[in-house]
Design a protein around this motif. Sequence first.
Motif, PDB file in Angstrom:
ATOM      1  N   VAL A  54       1.139  -1.814  -0.039  1.00  0.00           N
ATOM      2  CA  VAL A  54      -0.131   0.181  -0.580  1.00  0.00           C
ATOM      3  C   VAL A  54       0.417   1.467  -0.165  1.00  0.00           C
ATOM      4  N   SER A  55       0.452   2.122  -0.847  1.00  0.00           N
ATOM      5  CA  SER A  55       1.863   3.036  -0.933  1.00  0.00           C
ATOM      6  C   SER A  55       0.770   4.089   0.007  1.00  0.00           C
ATOM      7  N   VAL A  56       1.921   5.400   0.043  1.00  0.00           N
ATOM      8  CA  VAL A  56       1.251   6.741   0.532  1.00  0.00           C
ATOM      9  C   VAL A  56       0.360   7.236  -0.392  1.00  0.00           C
ATOM     10  N   ASP A  57      -0.052   7.214  -1.275  1.00  0.00           N
ATOM     11  CA  ASP A  57      -0.342   8.316  -2.342  1.00  0.00           C
ATOM     12  C   ASP A  57      -1.955   7.285  -1.957  1.00  0.00           C
ATOM     13  N   ARG A  58      -1.440   5.897  -1.610  1.00  0.00           N
ATOM     14  CA  ARG A  58      -2.899   4.902  -1.195  1.00  0.00           C
ATOM     15  C   ARG A  58      -3.504   5.146  -0.253  1.00  0.00           C
ATOM     16  N   LEU A  59      -2.863   5.623   1.313  1.00  0.00           N
ATOM     17  CA  LEU A  59      -3.689   5.568   1.509  1.00  0.00           C
ATOM     18  C   LEU A  59      -4.153   7.500   1.571  1.00  0.00           C
ATOM     19  N   ARG A  60      -3.104   7.939   1.576  1.00  0.00           N
ATOM     20  CA  ARG A  60      -4.152   9.563   1.220  1.00  0.00           C
ATOM     21  C   ARG A  60      -5.648   9.564   1.033  1.00  0.00           C
ATOM     22  N   GLN A  61      -5.223   8.485  -0.457  1.00  0.00           N
ATOM     23  CA  GLN A  61      -7.030   8.321  -1.200  1.00  0.00           C
ATOM     24  C   GLN A  61      -7.810   7.724  -0.055  1.00  0.00           C
ATOM     25  N   LEU A  62      -7.450   7.158   0.429  1.00  0.00           N
ATOM     26  CA  LEU A  62      -8.043   5.674   1.332  1.00  0.00           C
ATOM     27  C   LEU A  62      -8.824   6.747   2.095  1.00  0.00           C
ATOM     28  N   ALA A  63      -8.142   7.765   3.082  1.00  0.00           N
ATOM     29  CA  ALA A  63      -8.645   8.878   4.202  1.00  0.00           C
ATOM     30  C   ALA A  63      -9.784   9.442   3.385  1.00  0.00           C
ATOM     31  N   HIS A  64      -8.663  10.447   2.416  1.00  0.00           N
ATOM     32  CA  HIS A  64      -9.917  11.503   1.619  1.00  0.00           C
ATOM     33  C   HIS A  64     -11.203  10.765   1.030  1.00  0.00           C
ATOM     34  N   ARG A  65     -11.492   9.230   1.159  1.00  0.00           N
ATOM     35  CA  ARG A  65     -12.579   8.959   0.543  1.00  0.00           C
ATOM     36  C   ARG A  65     -13.663   8.836   1.401  1.00  0.00           C
ATOM     37  N   ASP A  66     -12.656   8.055   2.334  1.00  0.00           N
ATOM     38  CA  ASP A  66     -13.985   7.640   3.539  1.00  0.00           C
ATOM     39  C   ASP A  66     -14.052   9.260   3.853  1.00  0.00           C
ATOM     40  N   ALA A  67     -13.744  10.319   4.241  1.00  0.00           N
ATOM     41  CA  ALA A  67     -14.268  12.258   4.760  1.00  0.00           C
ATOM     42  C   ALA A  67     -15.049  12.424   4.343  1.00  0.00           C
ATOM     43  N   ARG A  68     -15.454  12.008   2.366  1.00  0.00           N
ATOM     44  CA  ARG A  68     -15.723  13.290   1.638  1.00  0.00           C
ATOM     45  C   ARG A  68     -17.615  11.849   2.171  1.00  0.00           C
ATOM     46  N   PRO A  69     -18.319  13.426   1.470  1.00  0.00           N
ATOM     47  CA  PRO A  69     -20.330  12.282   1.374  1.00  0.00           C
ATOM     48  C   PRO A  69     -20.070  12.288   0.342  1.00  0.00           C
ATOM     49  N   ARG A  70     -20.991  11.127  -0.192  1.00  0.00           N
ATOM     50  CA  ARG A  70     -21.302  11.016  -1.058  1.00  0.00           C
ATOM     51  C   ARG A  70     -22.056  12.118  -1.955  1.00  0.00           C
ATOM     52  N   LYS A  71     -21.836  12.601  -3.322  1.00  0.00           N
ATOM     53  CA  LYS A  71     -22.628  13.566  -3.691  1.00  0.00           C
ATOM     54  C   LYS A  71     -22.784  13.172  -5.366  1.00  0.00           C
ATOM     55  N   ILE A  72     -24.024  13.217  -6.485  1.00  0.00           N
ATOM     56  CA  ILE A  72     -23.962  13.405  -7.485  1.00  0.00           C
ATOM     57  C   ILE A  72     -23.974  14.749  -7.880  1.00  0.00           C
ATOM     58  N   LYS A  73     -22.983  14.927  -9.370  1.00  0.00           N
ATOM     59  CA  LYS A  73     -23.177  15.979  -9.844  1.00  0.00           C
ATOM     60  C   LYS A  73     -23.903  15.692 -11.424  1.00  0.00           C
ATOM     61  N   ALA A  74     -23.494  17.055 -12.086  1.00  0.00           N
ATOM     62  CA  ALA A  74     -24.126  17.138 -13.209  1.00  0.00           C
ATOM     63  C   ALA A  74     -23.033  16.537 -14.277  1.00  0.00           C
ATOM     64  N   ASP A  75     -21.374  15.879 -14.095  1.00  0.00           N
ATOM     65  CA  ASP A  75     -21.203  15.673 -15.009  1.00  0.00           C
ATOM     66  C   ASP A  75     -20.922  13.501 -14.326  1.00  0.00           C
ATOM     67  N   ALA A  76     -21.506  13.528 -13.583  1.00  0.00           N
ATOM     68  CA  ALA A  76     -21.294  12.113 -13.000  1.00  0.00           C
ATOM     69  C   ALA A  76     -21.286  11.412 -13.702  1.00  0.00           C
ATOM     70  N   GLY A  77     -20.778   9.941 -13.706  1.00  0.00           N
ATOM     71  CA  GLY A  77     -20.347   9.091 -14.441  1.00  0.00           C
ATOM     72  C   GLY A  77     -20.521   7.331 -13.097  1.00  0.00           C
ATOM     73  N   THR A  78     -21.425   6.466 -14.269  1.00  0.00           N
ATOM     74  CA  THR A  78     -22.275   5.423 -13.435  1.00  0.00           C
ATOM     75  C   THR A  78     -21.317   4.180 -13.686  1.00  0.00           C
ATOM     76  N   CYS A  79     -21.365   3.396 -12.506  1.00  0.00           N
ATOM     77  CA  CYS A  79     -20.189   2.557 -12.610  1.00  0.00           C
ATOM     78  C   CYS A  79     -20.780   1.655 -12.748  1.00  0.00           C
ATOM     79  N   PRO A  80     -20.091   0.787 -14.035  1.00  0.00           N
ATOM     80  CA  PRO A  80     -21.009  -0.438 -14.652  1.00  0.00           C
ATOM     81  C   PRO A  80     -21.481  -1.326 -13.881  1.00  0.00           C
ATOM     82  N   LYS A  81     -20.637  -2.119 -13.466  1.00  0.00           N
ATOM     83  CA  LYS A  81     -20.210  -2.864 -11.701  1.00  0.00           C
ATOM     84  C   LYS A  81     -21.444  -2.600 -10.602  1.00  0.00           C
ATOM     85  N   CYS A  82     -21.197  -1.491 -10.330  1.00  0.00           N
ATOM     86  CA  CYS A  82     -22.213  -1.407  -9.053  1.00  0.00           C
ATOM     87  C   CYS A  82     -23.005  -0.697  -8.563  1.00  0.00           C
ATOM     88  N   ASP A  83     -23.060   0.618  -9.984  1.00  0.00           N
ATOM     89  CA  ASP A  83     -24.015   1.472 -10.063  1.00  0.00           C
ATOM     90  C   ASP A  83     -23.917   2.705  -9.342  1.00  0.00           C
TER      91      ASP A  83
END
Lengths: 329, 308
Positions: free
Chosen positions: A10-39
Motif C-alpha cells: 500500500v502506497s502513501v498515495d493510496r493511504l491518502r486516497q483512502l482517508a480522503h474517500r472516507d471523509a467525503r460525503p457522496r455527491k452526485i454531480k451533473a457530470d457524474a458517471g456510473t459504475c457499470p459494475k455496482c451502479d
Amino acid sequence: MSRVGRNIHVSVDRLRQLAHRDARPRKIKADAGTCPKCDSHYSADEMSRNLRVCPACGHHFAVTARERLEQLGEPGGYVELWPELRAADPLQFTDLKPYAERIADAEKSTGMGEAIVCAELEVRHVPAVAAIMDFSFMGGSMGAVVGEKFARACDHAAQKGLPLIVLSSSGGARMQEGTLALMQMAKTVIALDALAEARVPVVVVLAHPTTGGVWASFASLGDVTYAEPGALIAFSGPRVIEETTREVLPSDFGRAERQLANGQVDAVVDRRELAQRIGRILHILSRPDVDPTAGTAPAGLQWAQGGAQKVKSMMDRIRPGSTDGEDAG
Amino acid sequence: MSDKKHGGRFVRKVAEKVRRPGSDAPDDDLWESVQLARHAERPYTLDYINRMCSEFEEMHGDRLYGDDAALVAGFGRFHDRPVAFIGQQKGRDTNERTYRNFGMAGPEGYRKAMRVMEIANRLGIPVVTLIDTPGAFPGASAEERGQGGAISRSIQMMWRLDVPTIAVVIGEGSSGGALGLGVADRVLMLENSTYSVISPEGASAILWRDASKARLAAQAFKPTAANCYRWGVVDVVVPEPEGGAHTDHEQSAEILDQYLYRALTDLDAIPSADRRRARRERFRKLGPLRDPESGMGMATGRETPPPG
Ligand SMILES: [Zn+2]
C-alpha cells in the motif's frame, strides 16, 4: 489500518486516497458517471482522483495513455518521445469506412497521434522509459507507427541504460495495415533484445484488454508482468473461440485473476498501487556499480542510481509497522 | 538434381506478375489466389519434406506437456547436409484434418518448434520453416497454456538463432500463428500462397460484421505473393507449376528444392553476426509511416522485379 497490515504494497498515495474517500460525503454531480459494475455515481473529478477505479467496488475503468503517464510519473513530469509519427495507408484500405478517415477521426476524438505514447519519466523517483498504449485510439491496434515507436523506445531505453515500462491495452494488430501490421510483431519482439543486451529490465503491465498480436508479441515478453484486475488477456478472444470450437467459456475466461492461476502473469495489481509496485520492483532489480556477470560495470547501466536513495527511504517508510507515521511522509 | 531444370520459364512468369502496374491484381485473380493457397490437393509441409529430403526423422513432443500434430518438426538430409524442417501440417481427409487440427497449432506446437530450433542452433544446422496455417488454434486450453507467450517466444527464438534460417510460405499464412515461424534471414513465398494479418473470413466477420464478405476482405488485404514481395515482406517469389502447385506435387517440390538450395548456399557465405544484423534490419524497416518532422514518409518495399 487493518488493510495496511495485510498488504505491505500500500502506497502513501493510496493511504491518502483512502482517508480522503472516507471523509467525503457522496455527491452526485451533473457530470457524474456510473459504475457499470455496482451502479455507484461519481463526478469526473472524483474518478480522476481515484485513478479511474470505482472507490466502491474496485472496478477499473479505461485510462488514456497521457493520463497513465500522469498516474505513473510525477505530475507533468514526463517528456513525450516521437509524438509526430503518423500512420500511412499502404493498402488504401477501406472496410465499412476508409482507413484514412478512421485515422483522422481517431486523432480528432482522442487528441493523440497514434495508439501508443512513449515518454521518459520517473516512477517513484526511478527514471525509466515508458511505452503506453491507448485503447481509445482504434482499439489500441498495432500498425507501423505503434511498432516503430515501440522499437524506438527499446533502443532509447537501452542507449540510456534505463528500464522499460510497457503498458498494453490493445485488440491486436491493426488489420487496416494488412500484412505489414503483422510484421510489427516481429519488429517489436526483436527490438526488445536491445534491453537484454543492455541488461536492463522490462516491466509489462497488462491492462484491459490485451489480445491478439500484441499479447503474442512484446506484451508476453516482460521480465516482470503485472495485470490490472479484470483485464482480458488472450491471443484469441472469447467470441472467436466460442464460434470456432463451440466451447462454452467460463465468464472469467482469460481474465487477469485466471491468468495468474494459469501461470501467465506474476501478479494482479490494483491500479492505485501500480506506480508504487513498479517503483519497488525497479528498485529491487537496480544493480550496484559493479556488474557481477561482466566483472566491470558497462557504462550507463546504473539506471536507478539517481532515485535509489529516495526509493530506499520511501521503502523504509512504508514497511509494516512503520505505517502509522505515514501522514507525515 | 539440376539447378537449371526449371529455371527461366517460371521465373519470367513470376517476374511479369510482379511487374504488373499498380499493386492491384484483377479481383478475380486475387480471389483465385486465395482459393489456390487453400486448395485441398495443394502439397502440404510433409509432402515437400518427404520429396526434398533423402531422409527425414520427425521429432515429437515439447517435453513440457504434449505433442501437437498440427505442427511437424524434425531433421532431414537435404543436398547431403543436415537441415531442420519445421512447419504447420494440414490434413487431406476428414480424419486427418481433425488429427492435424486443420494446421492450427497450439502452444505445444510452437514449443516443439523451439525445442528443435535450439538443437539445430547448438549443432550448427540451418533451420527451414514451411508456413501453412489459417492461424494458431483458438481454444480455451491453448490460452490457458500460454498461446500468446508460445508464439512470441518462437518469434524471439527465430530472431536469436545464429544458424542460417529460411521461412517459406507454402499455402495459407494467416495471423500470428504464421509469423511464429516467419522470422528468418530469407522469406520465400510460393506464387499462389497468401500471407496476411488474418484470414479473409476472420476479417469479414470483424471488419464488415458479416461473415459473407470474405471475398471483399481478400481484395482489401491483397495478400498475394506479388504484393508481399512489393511490400518487402518476402524476398523471393517461388514459381509453381502451370495451374498451381496442386497439379504436380513432384514438380512443386523440385522447384522449391532449387530455391531453398540456392538461398542456403547464399546464406552459408555470410558470417553469422552479419546475418543476424541483416535479419534485424530486414524486419525493423517493415511498415510505412509518415514522419512530418523529417518532412518525408518512411517508405518500405521495392519496385523492382524479384531476382531471377
Ligand atoms: Zn463500482
